[in-house]
Design a protein around this motif. Sequence first.
Motif, short mmCIF file in Angstrom:
data_model
loop_
_atom_site.label_atom_id
_atom_site.label_comp_id
_atom_site.label_asym_id
_atom_site.label_seq_id
_atom_site.Cartn_x
_atom_site.Cartn_y
_atom_site.Cartn_z
N SER A 87 31.60 43.80 45.91
CA SER A 87 32.67 44.09 44.94
C SER A 87 32.22 43.74 43.53
O SER A 87 32.57 44.43 42.57
N VAL A 88 31.44 42.66 43.40
CA VAL A 88 30.92 42.27 42.08
C VAL A 88 29.88 43.28 41.61
O VAL A 88 29.88 43.72 40.46
N ALA A 89 28.99 43.68 42.52
CA ALA A 89 27.93 44.63 42.16
C ALA A 89 28.50 45.99 41.77
O ALA A 89 27.92 46.71 40.94
N ASP A 90 29.64 46.35 42.36
CA ASP A 90 30.26 47.64 42.04
C ASP A 90 30.79 47.69 40.62
O ASP A 90 31.05 48.77 40.08
N ASN A 93 36.74 47.67 37.64
CA ASN A 93 37.47 48.93 37.81
C ASN A 93 38.95 48.68 37.51
O ASN A 93 39.76 48.56 38.44
N PRO A 94 39.30 48.59 36.22
CA PRO A 94 40.68 48.24 35.84
C PRO A 94 41.73 49.19 36.41
O PRO A 94 42.89 48.81 36.55
N SER A 95 41.34 50.40 36.76
CA SER A 95 42.30 51.39 37.27
C SER A 95 42.90 50.96 38.61
O SER A 95 43.95 51.46 39.02
N LEU A 96 42.22 50.01 39.31
CA LEU A 96 42.71 49.58 40.61
C LEU A 96 43.70 48.42 40.53
O LEU A 96 44.27 48.02 41.56
N LYS A 97 43.92 47.90 39.34
CA LYS A 97 44.77 46.71 39.20
C LYS A 97 46.17 46.95 39.73
O LYS A 97 46.79 46.06 40.32
N ASP A 98 46.70 48.15 39.52
CA ASP A 98 48.05 48.46 39.98
C ASP A 98 48.10 48.79 41.46
O ASP A 98 49.19 49.06 42.00
N ASP A 156 31.40 35.80 36.74
CA ASP A 156 31.96 37.12 37.02
C ASP A 156 33.48 37.10 36.91
O ASP A 156 34.13 36.12 37.28
N ASP A 157 34.04 38.19 36.40
CA ASP A 157 35.48 38.34 36.33
C ASP A 157 35.98 38.86 37.67
O ASP A 157 36.07 40.07 37.89
N LEU A 158 36.28 37.96 38.59
CA LEU A 158 36.67 38.35 39.94
C LEU A 158 38.03 39.03 39.99
O LEU A 158 38.36 39.68 40.98
N ARG A 159 38.80 38.88 38.93
CA ARG A 159 40.09 39.56 38.87
C ARG A 159 39.94 41.04 38.53
O ARG A 159 40.91 41.80 38.60
N ASN A 160 38.76 41.44 38.14
CA ASN A 160 38.53 42.84 37.79
C ASN A 160 37.45 43.45 38.68
O ASN A 160 36.76 44.38 38.29
N ARG A 161 37.29 42.87 39.87
CA ARG A 161 36.44 43.43 40.91
C ARG A 161 37.32 43.61 42.14
O ARG A 161 38.19 42.78 42.40
N TYR A 162 37.10 44.66 42.90
CA TYR A 162 38.05 45.00 43.95
C TYR A 162 37.37 45.32 45.27
O TYR A 162 36.20 45.71 45.31
N ALA A 163 38.14 45.14 46.34
CA ALA A 163 37.65 45.46 47.68
C ALA A 163 38.77 46.13 48.45
O ALA A 163 39.96 45.86 48.21
N GLN A 164 38.39 46.99 49.39
CA GLN A 164 39.36 47.66 50.24
C GLN A 164 39.35 47.00 51.62
O GLN A 164 38.34 47.00 52.31
N LEU A 165 40.48 46.43 52.00
CA LEU A 165 40.66 45.86 53.33
C LEU A 165 41.55 46.81 54.14
O LEU A 165 42.16 47.72 53.57
N VAL A 170 42.56 44.55 47.41
CA VAL A 170 42.66 43.18 46.90
C VAL A 170 41.62 43.02 45.80
O VAL A 170 40.61 43.74 45.78
N ASP A 171 41.86 42.10 44.87
CA ASP A 171 40.79 41.80 43.92
C ASP A 171 39.86 40.77 44.56
O ASP A 171 40.16 40.22 45.63
N ALA A 172 38.73 40.53 43.94
CA ALA A 172 37.71 39.68 44.56
C ALA A 172 38.17 38.23 44.70
O ALA A 172 37.79 37.55 45.66
N ALA A 173 39.01 37.75 43.78
CA ALA A 173 39.56 36.40 43.91
C ALA A 173 40.44 36.32 45.15
O ALA A 173 40.37 35.37 45.93
N GLN A 174 41.28 37.33 45.35
CA GLN A 174 42.14 37.38 46.53
C GLN A 174 41.31 37.52 47.81
O GLN A 174 41.66 36.94 48.84
N LEU A 175 40.23 38.27 47.73
CA LEU A 175 39.36 38.44 48.89
C LEU A 175 38.79 37.10 49.34
O LEU A 175 38.72 36.81 50.55
#
Length: 202
Positions: A87-90, A93-98, A156-165, A170-175
């Motif tokens: 998720s960090v390497a990707d 992606n602010p568009s996923l915040k919502d 890293d800004d983990l709040r602006n990195r995302y993963a699909q579960l 979820v954002d990376a902090a939540q992950l």
Amino acid sequence: MKKLLFPLAIVLFFGFTKNPGTQLDPKDKEWIMKHLTESREHMKQVLDGLSDEQLDYKPDPTSWSIAENVEHLALTEKMFIESVHKSVADGPNPSLKDSLVFQDDQIMPMVADRSQKVKTSEPFEPSGQYGSTEEALAALLAIRQELMEYVETTEDDLRNRYAQLPFGTVDAAQLIVFIAGHMERHVLQMEEVIEDEDFPQM
């Protein structure tokens, strides 16, 4: 002289300040580390002093033993940390915040809730891959330590990195807190094994 001082001031300002929103907020870091630490310590407390007979005990043929829970955690935690790094390497992606499906305070209770049973996929089924519970536990604790050191040191800004579960975004902090919740879920499962009326006594 003034002409020289102005560009120097610009260099100093941008050289010694960081762009806002590019690092993990200290409160987020504290939140993540709290759950990573507490879930790890809870597991160590439950495992402390258990004999091989107790580690291998199953309440019924379809249940996992405590040893199998440890192996499953070692297998899945390795996969989860790879997901964090992906998720960090990707990149951001602010568009996923919502698209986030949970509030922060929902993550731990949701994942640790034992009233909802979930069958794991075949690669994460315990099968004695580590040779012994001691080896599986050592691998698990090493993986968890790696993750905790990453959280402590990352910029890293983990709040602006995302993963699909399976249940959504979820954002990376939540992950990472999801990872802590997954451990807690299986520690609770271990405690259920210990509470079984036929659990071997010391």
